[in-house]
Motif scaffolding. Sequence first.
Motif, mmCIF file in Angstrom:
data_model
loop_
_atom_site.group_PDB
_atom_site.id
_atom_site.type_symbol
_atom_site.label_atom_id
_atom_site.label_comp_id
_atom_site.label_asym_id
_atom_site.label_seq_id
_atom_site.Cartn_x
_atom_site.Cartn_y
_atom_site.Cartn_z
ATOM 1 N N TYR A 141 -6.004 9.636 -5.448
ATOM 2 C CA TYR A 141 -7.304 9.834 -6.098
ATOM 3 C C TYR A 141 -7.212 10.500 -7.466
ATOM 4 C CZ TYR A 141 -8.778 8.667 -1.431
ATOM 5 O OH TYR A 141 -8.945 8.006 -0.240
ATOM 6 N N THR A 154 -1.508 4.632 -5.751
ATOM 7 C CA THR A 154 -1.968 3.410 -5.097
ATOM 8 C C THR A 154 -2.827 2.596 -6.054
ATOM 9 O OG1 THR A 154 -3.174 2.503 -3.216
ATOM 10 C CG2 THR A 154 -4.014 4.551 -4.118
ATOM 11 N N ASP A 210 0.897 12.895 -2.875
ATOM 12 C CA ASP A 210 0.111 11.677 -2.671
ATOM 13 C C ASP A 210 -1.096 11.756 -3.604
ATOM 14 O OD1 ASP A 210 -1.553 9.642 -1.840
ATOM 15 O OD2 ASP A 210 -1.231 9.989 0.305
ATOM 16 N N SER A 243 -5.195 0.817 -4.597
ATOM 17 C CA SER A 243 -6.308 0.533 -3.676
ATOM 18 C C SER A 243 -7.623 1.160 -4.113
ATOM 19 C CB SER A 243 -5.980 1.057 -2.277
ATOM 20 O OG SER A 243 -4.874 0.390 -1.735
ATOM 21 N N LYS A 244 -7.569 2.206 -4.915
ATOM 22 C CA LYS A 244 -8.788 2.953 -5.190
ATOM 23 C C LYS A 244 -9.302 2.623 -6.593
ATOM 24 C CE LYS A 244 -8.130 4.553 -1.101
ATOM 25 N NZ LYS A 244 -7.204 5.565 -0.657
ATOM 26 N N ARG A 261 -3.104 -4.917 -0.996
ATOM 27 C CA ARG A 261 -2.060 -4.001 -0.561
ATOM 28 C C ARG A 261 -0.902 -3.804 -1.536
ATOM 29 N NH1 ARG A 261 -3.915 -1.126 1.301
ATOM 30 N NH2 ARG A 261 -2.365 -0.277 2.700
ATOM 31 N N ASN A 310 -7.932 14.082 0.602
ATOM 32 C CA ASN A 310 -8.812 13.220 1.377
ATOM 33 C C ASN A 310 -8.720 13.712 2.815
ATOM 34 O OD1 ASN A 310 -10.261 11.110 2.508
ATOM 35 N ND2 ASN A 310 -8.493 9.750 2.618
ATOM 36 N N GLY A 352 0.852 -1.186 0.000
ATOM 37 C CA GLY A 352 0.000 0.000 0.000
ATOM 38 C C GLY A 352 0.883 1.228 0.000
ATOM 39 N N SER A 353 0.338 2.373 -0.468
ATOM 40 C CA SER A 353 1.161 3.584 -0.370
ATOM 41 C C SER A 353 1.327 3.976 1.090
ATOM 42 C CB SER A 353 0.625 4.734 -1.230
ATOM 43 O OG SER A 353 -0.741 4.894 -1.071
ATOM 44 N N SER A 354 0.478 3.458 1.967
ATOM 45 C CA SER A 354 0.662 3.676 3.415
ATOM 46 C C SER A 354 2.061 3.271 3.858
ATOM 47 C CB SER A 354 -0.342 2.857 4.219
ATOM 48 O OG SER A 354 -1.642 3.173 3.865
HETATM 49 C C1 LIG Z 1 -6.443 5.626 0.354
HETATM 50 C C2 LIG Z 1 -5.318 6.549 0.464
HETATM 51 C C3 LIG Z 1 -4.023 6.111 0.222
HETATM 52 C C4 LIG Z 1 -3.739 4.714 -0.233
HETATM 53 O O1 LIG Z 1 -3.562 3.860 0.791
HETATM 54 P P1 LIG Z 1 -3.020 2.395 0.493
HETATM 55 O O2 LIG Z 1 -2.120 2.146 1.631
HETATM 56 O O3 LIG Z 1 -2.309 2.419 -0.812
HETATM 57 O O4 LIG Z 1 -4.219 1.517 0.478
HETATM 58 C C5 LIG Z 1 -2.989 7.017 0.315
HETATM 59 N N1 LIG Z 1 -3.212 8.301 0.627
HETATM 60 C C6 LIG Z 1 -4.439 8.757 0.848
HETATM 61 C C7 LIG Z 1 -4.639 10.203 1.139
HETATM 62 C C8 LIG Z 1 -5.536 7.900 0.798
HETATM 63 O O5 LIG Z 1 -6.750 8.351 1.048
#
Ligand SMILES: *Cc1c(COP(=O)(O)O)cnc(C)c1O
Length: 371
Positions: A204, A229, A201, A231-232, A240, A174, A100-102
Amino acid sequence: MGATDMSILPYANQYVSELVAYKPGKPIEETAREIGMAPEQIVKLASNENPVGPSPKAVKAMQEAAARVNIYPDGASFAIRTKLAAQFGVGFENTAVGSGSSELIELLAHAFVKPGVEVLAADYSFTLYEIVTKLLNGRYISVPNKNTWTTDLEALAAAITPATRLVFITNPTNPVGSMVGQAEIDAFMTKVPESVVVVFDEAYLDFAEEKVDTVKFVKAGRNVCVLRTFSKAYGLAGARIGAAITTPVIADLLNKARSPFNVNSIIQAGVLAAMDDTEHLNHCISVIKSGRKQYEAAFAAWGIEYVPSHTNFILAKVGSGSEVFRACLQQGVILRPMDGYGLKEYIRISIGTEEENKRCLEVLGKVLGKA
Ligand SMILES: *Cc1c(COP(=O)(O)O)cnc(C)c1O
């Protein structure tokens, strides 16, 4: 909790024990148990998840990869990074991937944050930036927005000091959904010193009405890290994976700070297939764009304030966000209250399928006395 449970706490790093853990959206299973509904009847629009689902081609690739999980994954994520490099027009050495980018956000903190270091981000930013800064005992500074909702790049540039190492710019943002454009970004970048890493980041960006190019700064050798990411828009949140496009020096730091097999073999196979399935990606994006219009039309008709969105969610002013959250939850619709962001009057709704949006708007309309 017994005395023995607590006895270790004084020995823990205080800057860790004082952290406020990230609060995810309320899970479907938990809600189903609490309100006595079947999980299938519950609509979760709380975590900006892709309502369409992953590419069927990615699912097939992941199923096939599952049969070979006795073998460690490719620790270098060679195939994905090669594909990313080609897609973004950069070198292999300009790429890094994370769980994940997290994870990449955390690795950036590991590489650059320590006591005395300052990290900047706009008000109402993703809470993870603050968590990872404090995890490394750095100082997190939140910079007020322009007209409440728009990242103020001039103010961010003005807030940079010799102690600043990271500036996080979520674009689109976000939990707000707003966006800054190319001209403002270009002007901002002229003011940033070499001693600062600017992190864009772009979780989106696929959903935005406007396009911006920040990879060009990486190509120009600026200390920029662009985060993307899967994820979206790609619908792979549960498996992940996130990507960084950055300078070879920063990519190398991220690769040194990560654990050896941070991206598992199942998602490595899945993401390669997903990146090829542009038809599915475009379908997901169009579902979100038309879903956004459903909400905007309803809110306009009801006279409800909302922030025009460049993302797969929408922030709306509903009175007491936590009360509206609880009332909708009782009807099987999970939304995201915004108290944790200091936005008590707001609720964030992730865009779902047309059907899910209809159900959400029916429930929300009843709760707000509008329908
Ligand atoms: C959803 C989101 C991410 C992505 O998170 P992952 O770890 O890739 O799932 C990153 N930055 C922001 C601001 C987000 O809302």
